[in-house]
Write a protein that holds these residues in place. Structure first.
Motif, PDB file in Angstrom:
ATOM      1  N   PHE A  38      -0.519  -3.204  -4.013  1.00 28.71           N
ATOM      2  CA  PHE A  38      -0.229  -4.237  -3.107  1.00 28.71           C
ATOM      3  C   PHE A  38       0.144  -5.010  -2.683  1.00 28.71           C
ATOM      4  CE2 PHE A  38      -4.864  -1.697  -3.330  1.00 28.71           C
ATOM      5  CZ  PHE A  38      -4.841  -0.789  -3.007  1.00 28.71           C
ATOM      6  N   ARG A  41      -1.362  -7.395   3.360  1.00 27.73           N
ATOM      7  CA  ARG A  41      -0.966  -6.801   1.668  1.00 27.73           C
ATOM      8  C   ARG A  41       0.056  -6.164   3.478  1.00 27.73           C
ATOM      9  NH1 ARG A  41      -6.773  -3.276  -0.146  1.00 27.73           N
ATOM     10  NH2 ARG A  41      -7.461  -5.025  -1.950  1.00 27.73           N
ATOM     11  N   THR A  99       2.020  -1.311   1.034  1.00 30.56           N
ATOM     12  CA  THR A  99       1.474  -0.404  -0.418  1.00 30.56           C
ATOM     13  C   THR A  99       2.349   0.484  -1.235  1.00 30.56           C
ATOM     14  OG1 THR A  99      -1.033  -0.134   0.515  1.00 30.56           O
ATOM     15  CG2 THR A  99      -0.155   1.768  -0.967  1.00 30.56           C
ATOM     16  N   ARG A 150       1.701  -8.367  -1.282  1.00 31.08           N
ATOM     17  CA  ARG A 150       1.456  -9.665  -0.248  1.00 31.08           C
ATOM     18  C   ARG A 150       2.279 -10.874   0.721  1.00 31.08           C
ATOM     19  NH1 ARG A 150      -4.020 -11.066  -0.338  1.00 31.08           N
ATOM     20  NH2 ARG A 150      -5.277 -10.125  -1.303  1.00 31.08           N
TER      21      ARG A 150
END
Length: 527
Positions: A512, A445, A448, A514
């Motif tokens: 989140f 991740r 955010t 990736r």
């Protein structure tokens, strides 16, 4: 009203003294099994529904009492009439039958067998069964009560609230409409002491004594004062002996002073160097960064995508390294309403960790939305991509996490944590594999973005203790931050916490972002 029978007062005092004098130090409130944590207390919506159910039950019970009183009078009259003639079992005869029919005609009415009375009880039963677990048959009870108590303790501690204000129903400048009794305060003091938080225990005890004195409850004052004095002596003695591991004591003897005044004095000297204490101050909106740090921050209009040329992003940079910013006014009210409506039917208690367990450090309910669940989810994805330049669209080979919508009620919070998975740690990577969790396949991740879906009346900030950043929830805004360093490794400075909601509700939506999808958009580089 605080007045109570003497035996109750003595019992409460005895319980408090046993908590305080013995100092048998146990963890805060009996530890709760992960599977036992209630979805009810993690959801403001469910607690509101429970509160409304109670209001309806009270109305039904008031009706029941009124009906019962009138039926009771009728029942008494029936019995008096019956006993007056003292009927005995005997063969049918005109006298017996005449009196029998007189009673039946005049008293065997609906008022006697009262279907409306039974209906009120049935209505109460239905409302109670709404909150009954269909599998176990259990209703809200001890575990739920403990969670609400834990929430009360957390809110008072984090926001440094005056116990006497809470007792009068005042919370951060708002009137809750509900007062607390001295007995309530003593129970909370006992919980604090049993959890090793002796300093906070003294604050609650002092507050209970002050409330008892202000309300002229002489018997309570006489019960509490000796325990309070004795507790201070024990605190100071423990302090002089170096304390006990895990025990929270004031750094100085209390003596004849005020625990509350000492607590406030210590709060004034907290800096970012003390990360744990800094979280609480940041939750209150206190600025802990110095002028040299603040001077580097700025606001700007951004047009990172052609679509944003006519309506640029209102960006407020809150930290340079790691990068953290707030995007203002990025969601419309209609979009927010649709997100909540779409997520609400699927809300469950939020889980944490690889094993997806519930945890007392995270008190919220949440739902995950697929890109295809509603067009507004795809709209949000496109807006994230335009703002950040990162790919968040879920597709085969480049899977992304679903949008997570969370709801926090009063006391709802998320203790300090990182969003990254830390896949560089072989043990963590192996644990994903062992749990058959393929979340690691699409990489770390790396960032955010969190959208605030409603204004929070009090509390609910998102704070970063290593950075000194405190973000207040603002409906329609979003906060973005990088979770990893430029070389792709986890950035521990992104530790953050969701502060407890002190009054009202807090709705957020998290995405989140990736690593795998960003291969050609933001490649890692060596530093």
């Amino acid at each position: 009203m605080d007045a109570c029978p003497s035996f109750l007062r003595s019992l409460s005092a005895l319980l408090v003294i046993s908590f305080l004098s013995s100092l048998v130090l146990q963890p805060l409130i009996p530890s709760v099994r992960a599977e036992a944590l209630s979805e009810l207390t993690a959801s403001a919506l469910e607690l509101d529904r429970l509160f409304q159910a109670e209001q309806n039950i009270v109305k039904e019970l008031e009706k029941f009492v009124q009906l019962s009183e009138s039926k009771l009078e009728l029942a008494k009259r029936y019995l008096e009439t019956y006993r007056e003639h003292n009927p005995m079992l005997q063969p049918s005869n005109p006298v017996r039958d005449y009196k029998l029919m007189q009673r039946v005609e005049s008293l065997w009415t609906e008022e006697l067998y009262t279907p409306d009375l039974l209906e009120t009880l049935t209505s109460v039963q239905r409302r109670v069964e709404e909150f009954t677990n269909s599998e176990t048959g259990t209703r809200p009870g001890t575990e739920e009560a403990l969670e609400t108590l834990r929430a009360m303790v957390e809110v008072q501690s984090v926001y440094d609230l005056d116990v006497t204000d809470l007792a009068e129903g005042r919370l951060m400048g708002l009137d809750t409409g509900t007062k607390m009794s001295v007995d309530d305060l003593l129970k909370l003091a006992g919980v604090m002491c049993a959890s090793n938080a002796v300093d906070k225990c003294l604050v609650w005890l002092e507050g209970a004594l002050q409330v008892a004195m202000a309300r002229n409850l002489t018997d309570w004052v006489n019960d509490i004062r000796p325990s309070y004095t004795d507790m201070i002596k024990r605190h100071d003695k423990r302090l002089s002996q170096g304390g006990t591991p895990g025990m929270q004591l004031f750094p100085y003897p209390v003596g004849d002073g005020s625990p509350r005044a000492m607590q406030r004095e210590l709060e004034e000297h907290i800096t970012l160097a003390d990360k744990a204490a800094a979280i609480n101050k940041l939750c209150r909106g206190t600025e802990l960064r110095d002028a040299s740090q603040l001077s580097k921050l700025y606001c700007k209009y951004e047009r990172p995508h052609p679509y944003l040329f006519m309506q640029p992003l209102k960006t407020e940079v809150q930290n340079i390294d790691p990068y953290l910013c707030i995007y203002h006014d990025v969601l419309r009210k209609s979009e927010i309403d649709q997100l909540i409506v779409t997520a609400r039917p699927h809300m469950e208690r939020s889980m944490v960790g690889i094993g997806h367990d519930s945890w007392t450090g995270r008190v919220s309910s949440s739902s995950r939305l697929e890109d295809t669940d509603h067009p507004v989810v795809m709209t949000l994805n496109r807006r994230i991509e335009m703002a950040t330049g990162l790919d968040v669209t879920n597709r085969t080979g480049y899977e992304q996490e679903m949008l997570q919508v969370c709801e926090y009620g009063t006391g709802g919070q998320f203790s300090a944590h990182h969003d990254y998975l830390n896949l560089a740690d072989e043990a963590i990577l192996q644990s994903f594999i062992d749990n058959e969790d393929d979340a690691y396949i699409t990489g770390e991740r790396i960032a955010t973005i969190m959208f605030y879906l409603n204004p929070v009346l009090r509390g609910g900030r998102t704070v970063f203790p290593y950075l000194g950043v405190s973000v207040e929830p603002e409906q329609g805004s979003a906060v973005y931050w990088d979770n990893v360093l430029p070389d792709g490794t986890a950035d521990e400075r992104t530790l953050h916490s969701g502060c407890p909601v002190a009054y009202g509700y807090k709705w957020i939506a998290n995405k989140f972002i990736r690593e795998l999808s960003q291969t050609f958009r933001r490649p890692c580089r060596e530093v």
